[in-house]
Scaffold this motif. Sequence first.
Motif, PDB file in Angstrom:
ATOM      1  N   ARG A 290       0.837  -1.200   0.000  1.00  0.00           N
ATOM      2  CA  ARG A 290       0.000   0.000   0.000  1.00  0.00           C
ATOM      3  C   ARG A 290       0.868   1.245   0.000  1.00  0.00           C
ATOM      4  N   PRO A 291       0.700   2.135  -1.007  1.00  0.00           N
ATOM      5  CA  PRO A 291       1.449   3.406  -0.985  1.00  0.00           C
ATOM      6  C   PRO A 291       0.772   4.379  -0.026  1.00  0.00           C
ATOM      7  N   ILE A 292       1.509   4.843   0.976  1.00  0.00           N
ATOM      8  CA  ILE A 292       0.948   5.718   2.003  1.00  0.00           C
ATOM      9  C   ILE A 292       1.780   6.997   2.087  1.00  0.00           C
ATOM     10  N   SER A 293       1.109   8.143   2.048  1.00  0.00           N
ATOM     11  CA  SER A 293       1.790   9.434   2.079  1.00  0.00           C
ATOM     12  C   SER A 293       2.382   9.743   3.448  1.00  0.00           C
ATOM     13  N   ILE A 294       3.458  10.495   3.426  1.00  0.00           N
ATOM     14  CA  ILE A 294       4.115  10.920   4.658  1.00  0.00           C
ATOM     15  C   ILE A 294       3.624  12.314   5.028  1.00  0.00           C
ATOM     16  N   ALA A 295       3.140  12.451   6.258  1.00  0.00           N
ATOM     17  CA  ALA A 295       2.555  13.711   6.713  1.00  0.00           C
ATOM     18  C   ALA A 295       3.503  14.544   7.566  1.00  0.00           C
ATOM     19  N   LYS A 296       4.342  13.893   8.337  1.00  0.00           N
ATOM     20  CA  LYS A 296       5.257  14.613   9.232  1.00  0.00           C
ATOM     21  C   LYS A 296       6.547  13.819   9.362  1.00  0.00           C
ATOM     22  N   VAL A 297       7.615  14.535   9.639  1.00  0.00           N
ATOM     23  CA  VAL A 297       8.908  13.917   9.906  1.00  0.00           C
ATOM     24  C   VAL A 297       9.564  14.674  11.051  1.00  0.00           C
ATOM     25  N   ASP A 298      10.106  13.935  12.020  1.00  0.00           N
ATOM     26  CA  ASP A 298      10.890  14.554  13.090  1.00  0.00           C
ATOM     27  C   ASP A 298      12.262  13.899  13.065  1.00  0.00           C
ATOM     28  N   ARG A 299      13.223  14.620  12.497  1.00  0.00           N
ATOM     29  CA  ARG A 299      14.551  14.042  12.323  1.00  0.00           C
ATOM     30  C   ARG A 299      15.270  13.842  13.643  1.00  0.00           C
ATOM     31  N   GLN A 300      15.001  14.697  14.623  1.00  0.00           N
ATOM     32  CA  GLN A 300      15.643  14.540  15.924  1.00  0.00           C
ATOM     33  C   GLN A 300      15.117  13.310  16.647  1.00  0.00           C
ATOM     34  N   GLU A 301      13.812  13.093  16.560  1.00  0.00           N
ATOM     35  CA  GLU A 301      13.214  11.914  17.205  1.00  0.00           C
ATOM     36  C   GLU A 301      13.388  10.651  16.369  1.00  0.00           C
ATOM     37  N   GLY A 302      13.675  10.830  15.074  1.00  0.00           N
ATOM     38  CA  GLY A 302      13.790   9.677  14.193  1.00  0.00           C
ATOM     39  C   GLY A 302      12.445   9.082  13.815  1.00  0.00           C
ATOM     40  N   THR A 303      11.402   9.936  13.757  1.00  0.00           N
ATOM     41  CA  THR A 303      10.055   9.431  13.507  1.00  0.00           C
ATOM     42  C   THR A 303       9.488   9.928  12.180  1.00  0.00           C
ATOM     43  N   VAL A 304       8.581   9.127  11.648  1.00  0.00           N
ATOM     44  CA  VAL A 304       7.850   9.444  10.429  1.00  0.00           C
ATOM     45  C   VAL A 304       6.374   9.198  10.718  1.00  0.00           C
ATOM     46  N   THR A 305       5.529  10.174  10.423  1.00  0.00           N
ATOM     47  CA  THR A 305       4.091  10.025  10.640  1.00  0.00           C
ATOM     48  C   THR A 305       3.399   9.908   9.291  1.00  0.00           C
ATOM     49  N   ILE A 306       2.580   8.864   9.176  1.00  0.00           N
ATOM     50  CA  ILE A 306       1.821   8.642   7.946  1.00  0.00           C
ATOM     51  C   ILE A 306       0.334   8.801   8.247  1.00  0.00           C
ATOM     52  N   LEU A 307      -0.416   9.066   7.202  1.00  0.00           N
ATOM     53  CA  LEU A 307      -1.868   9.233   7.324  1.00  0.00           C
ATOM     54  C   LEU A 307      -2.519   8.447   6.197  1.00  0.00           C
ATOM     55  N   PHE A 308      -3.573   7.721   6.497  1.00  0.00           N
ATOM     56  CA  PHE A 308      -4.259   6.980   5.449  1.00  0.00           C
ATOM     57  C   PHE A 308      -5.744   6.855   5.781  1.00  0.00           C
ATOM     58  N   LYS A 309      -6.514   6.618   4.728  1.00  0.00           N
ATOM     59  CA  LYS A 309      -7.953   6.447   4.858  1.00  0.00           C
ATOM     60  C   LYS A 309      -8.280   4.968   4.762  1.00  0.00           C
ATOM     61  N   ILE A 310      -9.199   4.501   5.586  1.00  0.00           N
ATOM     62  CA  ILE A 310      -9.618   3.105   5.533  1.00  0.00           C
ATOM     63  C   ILE A 310     -10.581   2.936   4.359  1.00  0.00           C
ATOM     64  N   VAL A 311     -10.114   2.274   3.308  1.00  0.00           N
ATOM     65  CA  VAL A 311     -10.922   2.129   2.092  1.00  0.00           C
ATOM     66  C   VAL A 311     -11.112   0.673   1.687  1.00  0.00           C
ATOM     67  N   GLY A 312     -10.471  -0.246   2.385  1.00  0.00           N
ATOM     68  CA  GLY A 312     -10.583  -1.657   2.033  1.00  0.00           C
ATOM     69  C   GLY A 312      -9.932  -2.520   3.091  1.00  0.00           C
ATOM     70  N   GLY A 313      -9.779  -3.803   2.759  1.00  0.00           N
ATOM     71  CA  GLY A 313      -9.245  -4.746   3.732  1.00  0.00           C
ATOM     72  C   GLY A 313      -7.825  -4.449   4.161  1.00  0.00           C
ATOM     73  N   GLY A 314      -6.980  -4.026   3.204  1.00  0.00           N
ATOM     74  CA  GLY A 314      -5.587  -3.756   3.535  1.00  0.00           C
ATOM     75  C   GLY A 314      -5.408  -2.614   4.506  1.00  0.00           C
ATOM     76  N   THR A 315      -6.059  -1.494   4.233  1.00  0.00           N
ATOM     77  CA  THR A 315      -5.933  -0.343   5.134  1.00  0.00           C
ATOM     78  C   THR A 315      -6.666  -0.585   6.457  1.00  0.00           C
ATOM     79  N   LYS A 316      -7.718  -1.400   6.421  1.00  0.00           N
ATOM     80  CA  LYS A 316      -8.402  -1.760   7.675  1.00  0.00           C
ATOM     81  C   LYS A 316      -7.476  -2.585   8.557  1.00  0.00           C
ATOM     82  N   ALA A 317      -6.753  -3.511   7.952  1.00  0.00           N
ATOM     83  CA  ALA A 317      -5.795  -4.320   8.702  1.00  0.00           C
ATOM     84  C   ALA A 317      -4.657  -3.463   9.231  1.00  0.00           C
ATOM     85  N   LEU A 318      -4.199  -2.517   8.432  1.00  0.00           N
ATOM     86  CA  LEU A 318      -3.115  -1.619   8.861  1.00  0.00           C
ATOM     87  C   LEU A 318      -3.563  -0.771  10.043  1.00  0.00           C
TER      88      LEU A 318
END
Length: 251
Positions: free
Chosen positions: A50-78
């Motif tokens: 599943r291609p998921i867009s990146i919404a935020k990045v915190d380089r100091q924390e080493g984190t990446v925040t993604i956002l997605f919409k539940i549209v089917g079985g794959g995103t529901k499982a995620l």
Amino acid sequence: MKKRHEMKVLSVETIAKETVEMKLYQPEVSQQTVPGQFLHLLVPGFTLRRPISIAKVDRQEGTVTILFKIVGGGTKALAAYQPGMTVDALGPNGNGFSIDDVSEGGRVLLIGGGIGIPPIYHLAKRLSEKNVELVAVLGFQSKDYVFYEEAFKKIAETYVVTNDGSYGHQGFVTHVFPEVGAFDQYFSCGPLPMLRAVTTELQDSKGKVSLEERMGCGVGACMACVLPTVDNSYKKICSDGPVFSAQEVIL
């Protein structure tokens, strides 16, 4: 081939109707990512990533925040993942937004629709570091789907538009363009009908668009996401994009 990563889930939160925010820990990805890129996530039990867009990045924390919409079985499982679990990811993938030509002190219009808003927010955060005046127009189906409004308001003059008028302005993102005023260039991400309307309305303006069309392989091999260009050739959204010059592609 893009590098494969195991990304640790730190948090999972439903932030609007059918809309999930997931915070992941992976320092290498956080250092490499630019606005407009995406992660290609493997969900066990499903063949295609599943291609998921990146919404935020915190380089100091080493984190990446993604956002997605539940549209089917794959995103529901995620969406059912819990903190402590890991996600198999390829990326960061694609060519993101280039902001080298954005001048300090300039005025930039940002236009996002639905799940196309996360990469626009990531871009807005980067542009805010360049002392750029930002105007954001955010389009949603209805009040229940609105997210990130307050986050945008901290860094941009923000307009919210809903199709049914249940919140903010009624109609489409293009309906508020007369209120926006002059700007140097625009960046937009959202569903194809919205991007067509935006590029038509702003055809005399310099702009870049990011396409969120469904992908197959996500790495440029399957040719499932090709897009015609003005020079009678084709571009692959997943590998040549997802960001293109508005004057380059035929939507």
